[in-house]
Design a protein around this motif. Structure first.
Motif, PDB file in Angstrom:
ATOM      1  N   LYS A   4       0.858  -1.345   0.007  1.00 45.37           N
ATOM      2  CA  LYS A   4       0.040  -0.187   0.145  1.00 45.37           C
ATOM      3  C   LYS A   4       0.994   1.085  -0.055  1.00 45.37           C
ATOM      4  CE  LYS A   4      -4.020   1.800   2.216  1.00 45.37           C
ATOM      5  NZ  LYS A   4      -5.025   1.661   3.371  1.00 45.37           N
ATOM      6  N   LYS A   5       0.945   2.235  -1.199  1.00 47.08           N
ATOM      7  CA  LYS A   5       1.439   3.337  -1.185  1.00 47.08           C
ATOM      8  C   LYS A   5       1.536   4.181   0.142  1.00 47.08           C
ATOM      9  CE  LYS A   5       3.317   6.750  -4.300  1.00 47.08           C
ATOM     10  NZ  LYS A   5       3.085   7.161  -5.624  1.00 47.08           N
ATOM     11  N   PRO A   6       2.589   4.687   0.427  1.00 53.16           N
ATOM     12  CA  PRO A   6       2.319   5.699   1.650  1.00 53.16           C
ATOM     13  C   PRO A   6       1.873   6.991   1.126  1.00 53.16           C
ATOM     14  CG  PRO A   6       4.648   4.953   1.367  1.00 53.16           C
ATOM     15  CD  PRO A   6       3.945   4.491   0.626  1.00 53.16           C
ATOM     16  N   ILE A   7       0.832   7.759   1.757  1.00 52.14           N
ATOM     17  CA  ILE A   7       0.368   8.837   1.391  1.00 52.14           C
ATOM     18  C   ILE A   7       0.746   9.992   2.519  1.00 52.14           C
ATOM     19  CG2 ILE A   7      -1.941  10.148   0.960  1.00 52.14           C
ATOM     20  CD1 ILE A   7      -3.260   7.521   0.428  1.00 52.14           C
ATOM     21  N   ASN A  62       7.127  14.888   0.881  1.00 56.08           N
ATOM     22  CA  ASN A  62       6.954  13.650   0.382  1.00 56.08           C
ATOM     23  C   ASN A  62       7.036  12.651   1.710  1.00 56.08           C
ATOM     24  OD1 ASN A  62       6.054  14.379  -2.232  1.00 56.08           O
ATOM     25  ND2 ASN A  62       8.079  13.782  -2.893  1.00 56.08           N
ATOM     26  N   TYR A  63       7.812  13.062   2.763  1.00 55.41           N
ATOM     27  CA  TYR A  63       8.201  12.171   3.838  1.00 55.41           C
ATOM     28  C   TYR A  63       7.640  12.664   5.110  1.00 55.41           C
ATOM     29  CZ  TYR A  63      10.981  10.460  -0.046  1.00 55.41           C
ATOM     30  OH  TYR A  63      11.211   9.895  -1.111  1.00 55.41           O
ATOM     31  N   ILE A  64       6.519  13.461   5.192  1.00 55.22           N
ATOM     32  CA  ILE A  64       5.869  13.787   6.366  1.00 55.22           C
ATOM     33  C   ILE A  64       4.657  13.096   6.307  1.00 55.22           C
ATOM     34  CG2 ILE A  64       5.015  15.828   7.722  1.00 55.22           C
ATOM     35  CD1 ILE A  64       7.910  16.047   7.461  1.00 55.22           C
ATOM     36  N   PHE A  65       4.308  12.232   7.566  1.00 55.77           N
ATOM     37  CA  PHE A  65       3.023  11.468   7.570  1.00 55.77           C
ATOM     38  C   PHE A  65       2.499  11.734   9.070  1.00 55.77           C
ATOM     39  CE2 PHE A  65       6.221   9.218   4.894  1.00 55.77           C
ATOM     40  CZ  PHE A  65       5.519   9.028   3.861  1.00 55.77           C
ATOM     41  N   ASP A  66       1.156  11.557   8.991  1.00 55.54           N
ATOM     42  CA  ASP A  66       0.428  11.460  10.260  1.00 55.54           C
ATOM     43  C   ASP A  66       0.143  10.207  10.949  1.00 55.54           C
ATOM     44  OD1 ASP A  66      -1.391  10.729   8.628  1.00 55.54           O
ATOM     45  OD2 ASP A  66      -2.815  12.334   8.877  1.00 55.54           O
ATOM     46  N   ASN A  67       0.799   9.104  10.295  1.00 54.21           N
ATOM     47  CA  ASN A  67       0.431   7.812  10.587  1.00 54.21           C
ATOM     48  C   ASN A  67       1.860   7.302  10.637  1.00 54.21           C
ATOM     49  OD1 ASN A  67       0.045   4.934  10.888  1.00 54.21           O
ATOM     50  ND2 ASN A  67      -1.629   4.888   9.185  1.00 54.21           N
ATOM     51  N   LYS A  72       6.842   4.354   7.988  1.00 50.79           N
ATOM     52  CA  LYS A  72       7.724   2.954   8.244  1.00 50.79           C
ATOM     53  C   LYS A  72       7.838   2.428   6.619  1.00 50.79           C
ATOM     54  CE  LYS A  72       8.045  -1.506  10.654  1.00 50.79           C
ATOM     55  NZ  LYS A  72       7.413  -2.227  11.452  1.00 50.79           N
ATOM     56  N   SER A  73       6.650   2.164   5.993  1.00 54.38           N
ATOM     57  CA  SER A  73       6.791   1.867   4.491  1.00 54.38           C
ATOM     58  C   SER A  73       7.429   2.636   3.582  1.00 54.38           C
ATOM     59  CB  SER A  73       5.244   1.439   4.340  1.00 54.38           C
ATOM     60  OG  SER A  73       4.447   2.674   4.155  1.00 54.38           O
ATOM     61  N   ALA A  74       7.544   4.069   3.894  1.00 50.53           N
ATOM     62  CA  ALA A  74       8.095   4.998   2.949  1.00 50.53           C
ATOM     63  C   ALA A  74       9.669   5.075   2.980  1.00 50.53           C
ATOM     64  CB  ALA A  74       7.555   6.229   3.085  1.00 50.53           C
ATOM     65  N   ASN A  75      10.283   4.328   4.121  1.00 48.70           N
ATOM     66  CA  ASN A  75      11.649   4.369   4.537  1.00 48.70           C
ATOM     67  C   ASN A  75      12.557   3.989   3.569  1.00 48.70           C
ATOM     68  OD1 ASN A  75      13.806   4.832   6.180  1.00 48.70           O
ATOM     69  ND2 ASN A  75      13.441   3.340   7.481  1.00 48.70           N
TER      70      ASN A  75
END
Length: 97
Positions: A4-7, A62-67, A72-75
């Motif tokens: 699942k692509k990280p958003i 592109n590498y700031i997430f709220d989850n 972890k999956s975008a690492n």
């Protein structure tokens, strides 16, 4: 279950002073947003830690997430971009000399 692509979080929805997650070489880290740079599509962040004080650094949107799971999956993508960026920096420094 497939990949699942990280958003990442949209730049319009980011709140300064709130806690978000990003990638690092040691895994996912919690950061606090200090400033938003809309012209370069990046943010100034500081690591959210009570134990150790850290210097602020710039991170692309592109590498700031709220989850944390998304971070972890975008690492792997983040590490690839960092290696590419550092390689280009070295190349520019050699051209200057």
């Amino acid at each position: 279950m497939g990949y699942k692509k990280p958003i990442p979080v949209e730049i319009n929805k980011i709140v300064i002073g709130e806690k978000y997650y990003t990638c690092s070489y040691s895994g996912t880290i919690s950061v606090i947003i200090l400033k938003i740079f809309k012209d370069t599509n990046s943010v100034l962040v500081k690591i959210n830690s009570k134990k150790k004080e850290s210097n602020p650094f710039v991170r692309h949107m592109n590498y700031i997430f709220d989850n944390p799971e998304m971070a972890k999956s975008a690492n792997r993508d983040w590490e690839h971009d960092e290696r590419k960026r550092k390689k280009e920096q070295k190349k520019k420094q050699k051209e200057k000399v």
